[in-house]
Write a protein that holds these residues in place. Structure first.
Motif: not given
Length: 243
Positions: A131-133, A145-148, A153-155, A174-177
């Motif tokens: 699962v990603e966001a 890596g850029v998203v996180q 966001i832990k994606s 909270a903080g997840g994708p």
């Protein structure tokens, strides 16, 4: 005093004794009558008190015997099967997407509006459910890596596939994708309904939101403080072979 007067006085005294009430005798009779009920009540108390005490003892013994011999209450049976899935790993080494991500839901982050996606990936020759966001209006998906690093966001969040009707799953946080209060599950293509139960037995009914490869994706609203621990599925019945 003449003899006549003396006789008259004696006659009056005799008549006076006949009409004068015997106060002493009347008082004694009244006391005797009062003592009779008290004595009767005292005798009744002497008889009833032991009987009452014996009845209390017998009742206590009977209740204790019933408590000792009564079967223990049977706890209500838990519905469904135990939900045992691997814990997610964030940004696994060697993460490579496989196929097209499937949009799951939109949510509001601290800085942007986001969209959650489900996708297959591979890492170290293992197939993963991830699962990603990404920001909702972002043109072109940035690397994980850029998203996180930029958005916190832990994606992506990934788990290996399991056997069974529920192959994989991820509970939002909270903080997840995927936001807290949501959960996504990858299930067998024959499944038509997926019911989830938390530790208290509260039900969450999942909704079919798409397909990922041959499997189906079910999204559910869950209690953010109590993740699902058991599940029930209903599947298509096997159809008889055509002649």
């Amino acid at each position: 005093m003449t003899d006549l007067e003396r006789k008259l006085a004696e006659t009056l005294r005799e008549q006076g004794g006949e009409v004068t009430p015997d106060l002493a005798g009347a008082w004694a009779e009244q006391l005797r009558r009062q003592r009779r009920p008290r004595a009767a009540r005292r005798r009744l108390t002497l008889v009833v008190a032991p009987l009452a005490a014996a009845l209390v003892v017998l009742t206590s013994v009977l209740l204790a015997t019933q408590l000792q011999t009564a079967p223990a209450p049977v706890p209500p049976a838990s519905r469904g099967q135990e939900l045992t899935l691997p814990k997610p790993e964030y940004s696994p080494a060697g993460f490579i997407e496989k196929g097209e991500p499937i949009a799951l839901t939109d949510f509001v982050g601290q800085t942007d509006n986001w969209t959650s996606y489900a996708v297959f990936a591979s890492a170290l020759n293992t197939t993963l459910f991830c699962v990603e966001a990404f920001p909702k209006d972002l043109k072109g998906a940035p690397s994980p890596g850029v998203v996180q690093a930029q958005f916190g966001i832990k994606s992506p969040s990934c788990v290996p596939l399991s056997t069974g009707s529920v192959c994989a799953g991820y509970v939002g946080e909270a903080g997840g994708p995927l936001p807290a209060g949501k959960a996504i599950y990858l299930v067998d293509p024959a499944v038509r309904e997926l019911n989830l139960f938390d530790a208290k037995g509260d039900l969450s009914q999942a909704k079919l939101v798409g397909r990922l490869g041959q499997q189906q994706l079910f999204l559910a609203d869950v209690n953010p403080d109590s993740s699902p621990v058991r599940f029930e599925v209903s599947s298509d019945e096997a159809r008889p072979a055509s002649r």
